[in-house]
Design a protein around this motif. Structure first.
Motif, PDB file in Angstrom:
ATOM      1  N   UNK A  87       0.814  -1.213   0.000  1.00  0.00           N
ATOM      2  CA  UNK A  87       0.000   0.000   0.000  1.00  0.00           C
ATOM      3  C   UNK A  87       0.847   1.262   0.000  1.00  0.00           C
ATOM      4  N   UNK A  88       1.924   1.261   0.797  1.00  0.00           N
ATOM      5  CA  UNK A  88       2.778   2.452   0.877  1.00  0.00           C
ATOM      6  C   UNK A  88       3.502   2.704  -0.437  1.00  0.00           C
ATOM      7  N   UNK A  89       4.021   1.653  -1.056  1.00  0.00           N
ATOM      8  CA  UNK A  89       4.816   1.827  -2.275  1.00  0.00           C
ATOM      9  C   UNK A  89       3.952   2.282  -3.448  1.00  0.00           C
ATOM     10  N   UNK A  90       2.763   1.687  -3.608  1.00  0.00           N
ATOM     11  CA  UNK A  90       1.962   2.036  -4.784  1.00  0.00           C
ATOM     12  C   UNK A  90       1.323   3.415  -4.661  1.00  0.00           C
ATOM     13  N   UNK A 137      -6.864   3.486  -8.572  1.00  0.00           N
ATOM     14  CA  UNK A 137      -7.039   2.120  -8.061  1.00  0.00           C
ATOM     15  C   UNK A 137      -7.074   1.075  -9.177  1.00  0.00           C
ATOM     16  N   UNK A 138      -7.638   1.456 -10.328  1.00  0.00           N
ATOM     17  CA  UNK A 138      -7.706   0.504 -11.449  1.00  0.00           C
ATOM     18  C   UNK A 138      -6.306   0.174 -11.952  1.00  0.00           C
ATOM     19  N   UNK A 139      -5.481   1.216 -12.159  1.00  0.00           N
ATOM     20  CA  UNK A 139      -4.120   0.982 -12.648  1.00  0.00           C
ATOM     21  C   UNK A 139      -3.331   0.134 -11.665  1.00  0.00           C
ATOM     22  N   UNK A 140      -3.453   0.438 -10.370  1.00  0.00           N
ATOM     23  CA  UNK A 140      -2.719  -0.338  -9.362  1.00  0.00           C
ATOM     24  C   UNK A 140      -3.219  -1.771  -9.288  1.00  0.00           C
ATOM     25  N   UNK A 141      -4.528  -1.934  -9.325  1.00  0.00           N
ATOM     26  CA  UNK A 141      -5.094  -3.286  -9.229  1.00  0.00           C
ATOM     27  C   UNK A 141      -4.698  -4.137 -10.428  1.00  0.00           C
ATOM     28  N   UNK A 142      -4.699  -3.542 -11.624  1.00  0.00           N
ATOM     29  CA  UNK A 142      -4.286  -4.288 -12.819  1.00  0.00           C
ATOM     30  C   UNK A 142      -2.828  -4.717 -12.697  1.00  0.00           C
ATOM     31  N   UNK A 143      -1.955  -3.798 -12.257  1.00  0.00           N
ATOM     32  CA  UNK A 143      -0.544  -4.139 -12.119  1.00  0.00           C
ATOM     33  C   UNK A 143      -0.312  -5.251 -11.124  1.00  0.00           C
ATOM     34  N   UNK A 156       2.974   4.994 -14.864  1.00  0.00           N
ATOM     35  CA  UNK A 156       3.985   4.742 -13.837  1.00  0.00           C
ATOM     36  C   UNK A 156       3.390   3.937 -12.679  1.00  0.00           C
ATOM     37  N   UNK A 157       2.130   4.201 -12.339  1.00  0.00           N
ATOM     38  CA  UNK A 157       1.470   3.462 -11.266  1.00  0.00           C
ATOM     39  C   UNK A 157       1.293   1.994 -11.655  1.00  0.00           C
ATOM     40  N   UNK A 158       0.917   1.736 -12.900  1.00  0.00           N
ATOM     41  CA  UNK A 158       0.805   0.362 -13.394  1.00  0.00           C
ATOM     42  C   UNK A 158       2.142  -0.359 -13.278  1.00  0.00           C
ATOM     43  N   UNK A 159       3.199   0.296 -13.749  1.00  0.00           N
ATOM     44  CA  UNK A 159       4.519  -0.326 -13.722  1.00  0.00           C
ATOM     45  C   UNK A 159       4.992  -0.576 -12.291  1.00  0.00           C
ATOM     46  N   UNK A 160       4.820   0.419 -11.402  1.00  0.00           N
ATOM     47  CA  UNK A 160       5.309   0.268 -10.023  1.00  0.00           C
ATOM     48  C   UNK A 160       4.539  -0.821  -9.286  1.00  0.00           C
ATOM     49  N   UNK A 161       3.243  -0.911  -9.522  1.00  0.00           N
ATOM     50  CA  UNK A 161       2.452  -1.960  -8.872  1.00  0.00           C
ATOM     51  C   UNK A 161       2.894  -3.335  -9.340  1.00  0.00           C
ATOM     52  N   UNK A 208      -4.828  -2.267  -1.971  1.00  0.00           N
ATOM     53  CA  UNK A 208      -4.506  -1.271  -2.995  1.00  0.00           C
ATOM     54  C   UNK A 208      -5.641  -0.259  -3.143  1.00  0.00           C
ATOM     55  N   UNK A 209      -6.873  -0.738  -3.205  1.00  0.00           N
ATOM     56  CA  UNK A 209      -8.014   0.161  -3.366  1.00  0.00           C
ATOM     57  C   UNK A 209      -8.139   1.086  -2.155  1.00  0.00           C
ATOM     58  N   UNK A 210      -8.011   0.527  -0.958  1.00  0.00           N
ATOM     59  CA  UNK A 210      -8.120   1.359   0.250  1.00  0.00           C
ATOM     60  C   UNK A 210      -7.020   2.416   0.291  1.00  0.00           C
ATOM     61  N   UNK A 211      -5.812   2.024  -0.088  1.00  0.00           N
ATOM     62  CA  UNK A 211      -4.685   2.959  -0.055  1.00  0.00           C
ATOM     63  C   UNK A 211      -4.887   4.100  -1.048  1.00  0.00           C
ATOM     64  N   UNK A 212      -5.292   3.758  -2.266  1.00  0.00           N
ATOM     65  CA  UNK A 212      -5.449   4.808  -3.287  1.00  0.00           C
ATOM     66  C   UNK A 212      -6.619   5.739  -2.961  1.00  0.00           C
TER      67      UNK A 212
END
Length: 752
Positions: free
Chosen positions: A64-67, A91-97, A137-142, A163-167
């Protein structure tokens, strides 16, 4: 009267100025604070989420902290609605990654292939604007960090909830407590502008104390460049009505900014002339000049104005009178801001509202920062007339996506040979070389800085790991400190940022109980090979050459200068200029900055002194042109005399600008067409005619015409020197008046 402060107070004052001037608007400080607050608060949120889900907390907290770090630094809109609009897809980009990494990571080969696809996609989507740069960048980092954690598929649902809660949490923070007030940022930027001006004056005093010290001249040039960047930042902020103080229209504030910069131009120019010929001013008057400089920078306005008047009265020489006039302009300009004189009265508001209703900022800020050279790099590589399948038809984002994908594939192959489990460090080093860069030279500088930052960071990481291994609280505090320092120093030194990121990763390994010396050595090897691959690909695969980009930057600068001269010719012919002269001045400053920024990438690491000297000579002359153009626009925006010879002079200079702009090479200088006279020979008779007319019986504004003749003569000399080839022993002009770091004084005397 000297106003030199006691040494302790003086050192404290200078330290404060350096801190404020180094971060106009407090952008870096706020970015670092935002990242730290986001990471710290997200760790708490994810601890609660893990408790609610009954999941292992450390993995959720770290993910959660990193993304969310890219959200804290990538979403910089000042309007809450725009922040939430950008955050909707985060949240979508992070969740997909995360999903792709967890599922594909179970099959090693599939995970490698998908990593290359993710890298390509993350770069390619940048064509859609800054918001998509953030999503990519969020997709790649996740994706990367999920590979780093290597969770089982069964943990995927809890990871997605985290991830969703963090974003969502970070989006709320950015729209509320971490919101940046535009008016406060503009005021902070003006404070930084004044601090940078004081740094310029302080360096002027150093130049006068030791006229032969080249280091002082280089420092003066650097401070003058920084002041020009603050000016451009301010213009970029004027487009937001919420940033403007009550009753101050944007056009009036722009005029104030340009006047301030012109005052610094004149002051630096006169100081350099005095340093070049100290004997032209009596020793007692030199002491007065130094006192006036100190008073202009640090004394009360009334004391500064009294010092200026005293210097003007007491038998001042021409150069000391120039310093006095520049000081008076600066004192009056600063007083306009401090006294609130920029505000309009009720009777003038309606008239100025109509004039400023179509105001448009010249500079387009990116995330609150000045833009890079991507648009120029794209201009240098694209060719609309090329064949259908020609690489020159590709957009810069597509070229960089291909470069990044190629570099990622090669980095995977090389990284696998070093460690099949830690190959992703090589991929990271190859990928980030294409983040925020546009040319091969910029990628080279970034790759070298990454390797050196990693080496230094590993040494410190090992020592800190021994201290924090048994204390999770200390490890967490160290991690947050590294987050703050990494993002605070990001714009100052990429190597320093990587140093703190490396220390941070050492702490993460410590908290995961997987830190061993061999692992750190593997990271160094992977980083070095990845950076080397990224640099090689940037030079060999669809490169955006720095030299070609500099040609595009020079052409753009000369085009803007030609536009300004055309508008000046209209004004001198008693016609209304088609475009605002002050806006054209800011455009010229922005183009000058792009020339300098590109030139730094070109000369980095080169050892061919003659070619480098010739190119720097031309960049310097472009800076002189910027200072002269700024002075010309300011003079004509105050008073517009009618002068046919001066109008014809401007048109001759327009033709010369366009001739130089069309040159295919940067060095050596282009030759004149056969039978064409040099621009100085074409222009000098016109200037002489204008001088005669100004001194005649006709009721003309003599002082203004005389000033315009001097400005145009200086501009003519600079354009002439752009066709002058300096010898290897010849030291190029080193003035400091333009945004590119030059200008003001006579280029003829200083470069020959």
């Amino acid at each position: 009267m000297s106003v030199r402060l006691p040494s302790a107070r003086g050192e404290l004052r200078d330290a404060r100025d350096r801190l404020v001037a180094s971060d106009p608007g407090g952008t870096r400080l706020r970015q670092a604070a935002r990242a730290t607050v986001v990471v710290a608060s997200t760790l708490v949120v994810e601890r609660v989420v893990a408790w609610a889900l009954g999941a292992q907390p450390l993995m959720l907290m770290l993910l959660g902290a990193i993304v969310t770090i890219p959200m804290s630094t990538g979403i910089r809109d000042t309007r809450g609605a725009l922040v939430l609009r950008t955050a909707v897809l985060s949240p979508v980009a992070s969740a997909v990654g995360v999903s792709l990494a967890v599922i594909a990571g179970q099959q090693h080969v599939l995970g490698l292939v998908l990593f290359v696809i993710v890298v390509f996609t993350a770069v390619w989507v940048r064509r859609f604007g800054p918001r998509w740069f953030h999503y990519g960048f969020l997709l790649w980092q996740s994706y990367f960090f999920a590979l780093f954690l290597s969770p089982p598929v069964s943990a995927l649902p809890s990871l997605l909830v985290a991830v969703v809660c963090a974003t969502v949490w970070v989006a709320l923070l950015l729209a509320t407590v971490l919101h940046d007030d535009p008016e406060a940022r503009l005021r902070r930027t003006i404070t930084a502008l004044r601090a940078r001006a004081r740094a310029v004056v302080s360096t002027c005093l150093d130049v006068l104390d030791d006229p032969g010290d080249r280091g002082a001249r280089r420092a003066l040039r650097a401070h003058r460049i920084q002041l020009g960047e603050a000016v451009l930042l301010l213009d970029g902020q004027l487009s937001d009505e919420r940033a403007l103080p009550d009753g101050v229209p944007p056009g009036r504030l722009r005029r104030w900014i340009v006047d301030f910069e012109i005052g610094m131009d004149r002051l630096c120019s006169a100081v350099l002339d005095l340093a070049a010929d100290p004997g032209s001013v009596p020793r007692r008057q030199q002491t007065e000049v130094r006192d006036v400089l100190r008073q202009v920078a640090w004394a009360h306005p009334e004391a500064a104005l009294a010092g200026v008047q005293r210097l003007e009265r007491e038998g001042a020489t021409p150069v000391s009178r120039r310093i006095a006039r520049a000081g008076r302009l600066l004192v009056d300009t600063v007083d306009q801001w401090d006294s609130g004189a920029l505000r309009l009265g009720p009777d003038a508001e309606e008239a100025h509202d109509s004039q400023d209703g179509d105001f448009e900022s010249v500079v387009r800020l990116t995330g609150g920062n000045l833009p890079g050279v991507a648009s120029l790099a794209e201009r240098s590589v694209r060719s609309d007339g090329a064949g259908r399948w020609s690489p020159s038809r590709l957009r810069l984002t597509t070229r960089q996506a291909i470069q990044a994908g190629t570099a990622a594939a090669l980095a995977i192959l090389a990284g696998e040979l070093i460690s099949s489990q830690r190959y992703y460090w090589a991929v990271i080093a190859a990928f980030v070389g294409f983040a925020g860069t546009a040319t091969a030279g910029e990628t080279l500088r970034k790759g070298v800085a990454r390797v050196f930052g990693t080496v230094a960071g590993l040494v410190v990481a090992v020592g800190l790991a021994n201290l924090t291994a048994d204390t999770s609280t200390l490890a967490l505090v160290t991690t947050l400190a590294c987050v703050f320092l990494a993002f605070y120093l990001q714009a100052v030194s990429y190597g320093a940022m990587i140093f703190f990121i490396t220390v941070l990763l050492g702490q993460l390994y410590t908290m995961l109980h997987s830190l061993v010396d061999q692992l750190l050595l593997i990271r160094l090897e992977e980083t070095a090979i990845g950076a080397l691959i990224g640099i090689g690909v940037s030079f060999l695969v669809l490169p955006a050459g720095t030299r070609a980009t500099l040609r595009a930057a020079r052409a753009a600068f000369l085009e803007h200068l030609a536009d300004l001269l055309e508008a000046a010719a209209d004004a001198l012919s008693a016609q209304d200029p088609r475009r605002d002269l002050l806006a054209l001045t800011i455009e010229l400053d922005a183009a000058s900055r792009q020339v300098l920024r590109t030139e730094r990438g070109l000369t980095y690491g080169r050892f061919f002194g003659a070619v480098r000297t010739g190119i720097r000579h031309r960049v310097t002359m472009l800076g002189v042109c910027a200072a002269a153009g700024r002075a010309l626009a300011a003079a004509l925006s105050t008073e517009r005399p009618t002068s046919t010879p001066l109008a014809d002079t401007c048109r001759e200079l327009v033709a010369e600008c366009r001739r130089l702009s069309a040159a295919r090479q940067l060095y050596p200088p282009p030759e004149l067409p056969e039978g064409t006279l040099p621009v100085a020979e074409r222009v000098e008779p016109l200037l002489a005619t204008a001088e005669r007319e100004a001194g005649g019986p006709a009721p003309k504004p003599t002082a203004t015409v005389t000033s315009l003749v001097a400005i145009l003569r200086r501009l003519t000399q600079a354009l002439t020197l752009l066709g002058h080839e300096p010898s290897r022993r010849q030291r190029p002009f080193t003035g400091v008046g333009g945004s590119a770091g030059t200008g003001g004084a006579s280029p003829r005397r200083r470069s020959q």
